[in-house]
Design a protein around this motif. Structure first.
Motif, PDB file in Angstrom:
ATOM      1  N   GLU A 398      42.097  28.196  43.974  1.00 41.59           N
ATOM      2  CA  GLU A 398      41.395  29.353  43.425  1.00 41.59           C
ATOM      3  C   GLU A 398      42.342  30.542  43.364  1.00 41.59           C
ATOM      4  O   GLU A 398      43.106  30.786  44.296  1.00 41.59           O
ATOM      5  CB  GLU A 398      40.193  29.697  44.312  1.00 41.59           C
ATOM      6  N   ARG A 400      42.456  34.568  42.907  1.00 37.41           N
ATOM      7  CA  ARG A 400      41.528  35.708  42.985  1.00 37.41           C
ATOM      8  C   ARG A 400      42.247  37.033  42.780  1.00 37.41           C
ATOM      9  O   ARG A 400      43.359  37.229  43.235  1.00 37.41           O
ATOM     10  CB  ARG A 400      40.837  35.696  44.353  1.00 37.41           C
ATOM     11  N   GLN A 401      41.559  37.928  42.104  1.00 41.69           N
ATOM     12  CA  GLN A 401      42.173  39.232  41.824  1.00 41.69           C
ATOM     13  C   GLN A 401      41.268  40.368  42.297  1.00 41.69           C
ATOM     14  O   GLN A 401      40.059  40.216  42.403  1.00 41.69           O
ATOM     15  CB  GLN A 401      42.440  39.364  40.330  1.00 41.69           C
ATOM     16  N   ILE A 403      39.018  43.650  42.212  1.00 41.99           N
ATOM     17  CA  ILE A 403      38.131  44.272  41.227  1.00 41.99           C
ATOM     18  C   ILE A 403      37.839  45.698  41.714  1.00 41.99           C
ATOM     19  O   ILE A 403      37.622  45.922  42.899  1.00 41.99           O
ATOM     20  CB  ILE A 403      36.795  43.509  41.154  1.00 41.99           C
ATOM     21  N   ARG A 405      35.488  49.338  41.043  1.00 40.98           N
ATOM     22  CA  ARG A 405      34.355  49.941  40.341  1.00 40.98           C
ATOM     23  C   ARG A 405      34.816  51.265  39.748  1.00 40.98           C
ATOM     24  O   ARG A 405      35.268  52.154  40.457  1.00 40.98           O
ATOM     25  CB  ARG A 405      33.192  50.159  41.303  1.00 40.98           C
ATOM     26  N   ASP A 445      32.657  47.447  36.492  1.00 37.01           N
ATOM     27  CA  ASP A 445      33.547  46.718  37.397  1.00 37.01           C
ATOM     28  C   ASP A 445      34.653  46.108  36.547  1.00 37.01           C
ATOM     29  O   ASP A 445      34.362  45.339  35.624  1.00 37.01           O
ATOM     30  CB  ASP A 445      32.784  45.615  38.153  1.00 37.01           C
ATOM     31  N   PRO A 447      38.820  44.426  36.516  1.00 36.95           N
ATOM     32  CA  PRO A 447      39.951  43.967  37.328  1.00 36.95           C
ATOM     33  C   PRO A 447      40.992  45.086  37.470  1.00 36.95           C
ATOM     34  O   PRO A 447      41.335  45.738  36.481  1.00 36.95           O
ATOM     35  CB  PRO A 447      40.525  42.803  36.513  1.00 36.95           C
ATOM     36  N   TYR A 476      37.658  41.114  46.102  1.00 33.89           N
ATOM     37  CA  TYR A 476      38.374  40.110  45.309  1.00 33.89           C
ATOM     38  C   TYR A 476      37.396  39.160  44.639  1.00 33.89           C
ATOM     39  O   TYR A 476      36.367  38.817  45.214  1.00 33.89           O
ATOM     40  CB  TYR A 476      39.324  39.325  46.211  1.00 33.89           C
ATOM     41  N   GLU A 477      37.733  38.735  43.404  1.00 36.70           N
ATOM     42  CA  GLU A 477      36.900  37.757  42.700  1.00 36.70           C
ATOM     43  C   GLU A 477      37.787  36.714  42.052  1.00 36.70           C
ATOM     44  O   GLU A 477      38.869  37.023  41.562  1.00 36.70           O
ATOM     45  CB  GLU A 477      36.095  38.459  41.597  1.00 36.70           C
ATOM     46  N   ALA A 478      37.268  35.490  42.015  1.00 37.07           N
ATOM     47  CA  ALA A 478      38.027  34.420  41.376  1.00 37.07           C
ATOM     48  C   ALA A 478      38.081  34.660  39.872  1.00 37.07           C
ATOM     49  O   ALA A 478      37.137  35.174  39.280  1.00 37.07           O
ATOM     50  CB  ALA A 478      37.376  33.079  41.671  1.00 37.07           C
ATOM     51  N   ALA A 479      39.196  34.300  39.254  1.00 41.07           N
ATOM     52  CA  ALA A 479      39.323  34.449  37.804  1.00 41.07           C
ATOM     53  C   ALA A 479      40.273  33.374  37.293  1.00 41.07           C
ATOM     54  O   ALA A 479      40.992  32.745  38.068  1.00 41.07           O
ATOM     55  CB  ALA A 479      39.859  35.833  37.462  1.00 41.07           C
TER      56      ALA A 479
END
Ligand code: GTP
Length: 596
Positions: A398, A400-401, A403, A405, A445, A447, A476-479
């Motif tokens: 995975e 992840r980057q 993010i 707001r 939101d 990246p 962090y969120e998977a991308a």
């Protein structure tokens, strides 16, 4: 005594007049006379003046007599920019109130909102202040309205001032005394003080700024920094008024400085708690965290010669700025240099500018990148600060980057343009609010990598300079990301690797390969330029072999001309970097980096 103390800060958007108002308050309270007021006092870094941004928080004490009562007003200066959010939050934790300063013409801006929310989260009493009422085009009523819509302040509570002329500043001092609560705390309790800032003095070492929450700290006393785990003797303590004034003690509720013969700022952590040495220390105050570096780039001396000069310059900078970090890095393409970590984009710009001002080293900077988290096939999480450290695709479970707001405040006419831009940057809309008839706040939101790339500039240009942007980390969120490499005759050029969305890889790969082709001089052989994701080549360009014999020019000429030509070649050589058997000029790298 504690009942007469007021601890407050001023929160404002850039240029809304924070420094000017601070000066007027110092003058109004008789802390500084008009004559001493030639220079603005609170921002003392040369660069801050150049950029007009308050970078580091400071604290000033004002003693003000009203009737028979003398008040101690501590103004804690907070940095206005998101990159310094952690420092802002530590400064806020030292105050009971905040002046929320808004320009009577510009109105509420993105940073005002972000900082006002932060102040509310710290339960500070907010005093809304409308500044620059002397301007002929001031619109204080509308601005009071905007403040109500975006921040929930009562228009009747707004204090109207002109920091320039001094109008209304006396009423503001009254408001500070009457509306902001006095601190609480017991001077006889065990010492517990919050470190909210530090700076470095060449003669005295680290100067630590503290707010005493409980107890009393005295000169000569042994204290302990609870998080750092170090013990020191207090050599001097006191307050800034605005010059340093030594005192014998600081009691609960007061703000001041400590000098403890600490030779490196790296030993003083913002957010740390000061207590007594020994077993009976107080509990550490909540909210401590280490500064998180979110943006990284490589810095190289441009001709590869000044490596040690650059190291010295970076070391000097780091002494004054513990949130900046650097480590040596070697790049095939750019030689010896450093990988540097920053809190954010603005922090990066400030450091670069200081480097250029304070040393005359010619710098090459690689494209900035953000910090990624990768979970590999073995289930381990690794943190990656530079694209060339991203593992091969087969080893990534995975990717992840970070993010952020983003709050963007724009005139209503530009809402459409900004929404389009945010969507292109993979933003997800979270909210849209109208602040008044003319202005709206959009929340997305996005990246961080997209923000770092050029979002701020793009927002400015699509709103004719009226849009303002502020952001905070959400996590962090998977991308679907990949590492995009560039190869020259089969050799990977490390400094050019980037991380990008898989969907963009083809386009960006082609663009950079084309640029690289146009920048590489012809050799005696063909040079292949490729863009690749893992082992998959996605673009290829070819620099054809040289056809003409350029050395022919040398023959038959007179000797001085030949010498000149040789000399010129030698100089040219210095700026060339070899990738395998291909020579690439520094200029070519720089051109490509700006494209990447
Ligand atoms: P940063 O340090 O960049 O965050 O800015 P700041 O908020 O401290 O603003 P600063 O005090 O530097 O003021 C910005 C500009 O507004 C300066 O040119 C000031 O002279 C001007 N200014 C500040 N207050 C007033 C005011 O009450 N009236 C008018 N007309 N101009 C003002």
């Amino acid at each position: 005594m504690i009942k007469q103390i007021r601890n407050f800060c001023i929160i404002a958007h850039i240029d809304h007049g924070k420094s000017t108002l601070a000066d007027r308050l110092l003058e109004e309270t008789g802390t500084v006379s008009l004559r001493q007021m030639k220079e603005q006092l609170l921002d003392d870094l040369e660069l801050e003046r150049q950029r007009g941004i308050t970078i580091k928080a400071r604290a000033v004490v004002m003693r003000f007599k009203r009737g028979n009562v003398e008040y101690e007003l501590n103004l804690i200066d907070t940095p206005g920019h998101v990159d310094f959010q952690y420092e802002v939050s530590r400064s806020l934790a030292c105050c009971e109130g905040a002046l929320l300063l808004v320009d009577a013409f510009q109105g509420v801006e993105a940073q005002t909102v972000a900082n006002a929310y932060a102040a509310m989260e710290h339960d500070l009493h907010i005093v809304p202040v409308i500044n620059k009422i002397d301007l002929t085009h001031a619109r204080p009523d509308e601005v009071a309205e905007e403040m109500m819509h975006s921040l929930g302040t009562d228009p009747d509570d707004c204090v109207r001032v002109s920091a320039k002329t001094g109008q209304g500043v006396d009423a503001l001092v009254d408001a500070i005394i009457d509306r902001i609560p006095a601190p609480t705390g017991d001077p006889d309790a065990v010492l517990q003080a919050m470190v909210f800032d530090s700076n470095y003095d060449d003669y005295r070492g680290a100067i630590t700024y503290v707010r005493v929450m409980q107890g009393t700290v005295r000169k000569g006393q042994k204290i302990r920094f609870l998080r750092a785990g170090t013990t020191h003797e207090v050599v001097e303590l006191g307050q800034f008024a605005p010059q340093r004034v030594a005192r014998d003690e600081l009691v609960a509720g007061q703000v001041g400085y400590l000098i403890c013969n600490i030779k490196s700022l790296g030993d003083v952590h913002i957010g740390d708690t000061v207590s007594i040495a020994g077993d009976n220390a107080a509990a550490p105050l909540p909210g401590y965290s280490r500064p998180k570096r979110m943006v990284y780039c490589g810095l190289f001396p441009s001709d590869g010669q000044n490596f040690s000069d650059l190291r010295d310059a970076l070391e000097r900078l780091a002494v004054n700025d513990p949130s900046f970090e650097f480590e040596p890095e070697t790049s095939d393409a750019l030689g010896f240099g450093f990988r540097c970590g920053f809190l954010g984009l603005l922090h990066m710009e400030i450091v670069q500018q200081r480097l250029e001002n304070e040393s005359d080293i010619d710098l090459v900077q690689t494209a900035p990148n953000v910090t990624y988290e990768i979970i590999n096939k073995r289930g381990e999480t690794i943190t990656v600060h530079k694209p060339q450290d991203v593992p091969d695709p087969g080893d990534i479970e995975e990717f992840r980057q970070p993010i952020v707001r983003c709050n963007i405040i724009v005139p209503t006419d530009y809402i459409g343009a900004v929404m389009k831009l945010c969507q292109e940057r993979r933003g997800i809309q979270k909210a849209q609010e109208y602040l008044g008839a003319q202005r709206a706040m959009l929340t997305y939101d996005i990246p961080l990598a997209e923000v770092v790339y050029d979002l701020h500039d793009k927002i400015k240009s699509c709103t004719r300079g009226y849009g303002t942007l502020d952001y905070e980390m959400v996590g962090y969120e998977a991308a679907d990301l990949c590492r995009l490499d560039f190869l020259v005759n089969g050799n990977r050029v490390d400094a050019l690797s980037i991380v990008c969305n898989r969907a963009d890889a083809d386009r960006r790969g082609r663009a950079v390969a084309k640029k690289l082709k146009s920048e590489i001089d012809r050799h005696m052989f063909e040079v292949a330029v490729q863009a690749a994701v893992g082992s998959r080549v996605i673009a290829r360009e070819t620099v054809p072999a040289m056809r003409k014999n350029v050395t022919a020019k040398c023959y038959g000429g007179d000797i001085t001309r030949k010498r000149k030509l040789l000399q010129k070649q030698k100089e040219g050589k210095k700026r060339m970097k070899a990738v395998g058997n291909v020579e690439i000029s520094q200029k070519a790298f720089m051109a490509v980096l700006s494209e990447a």
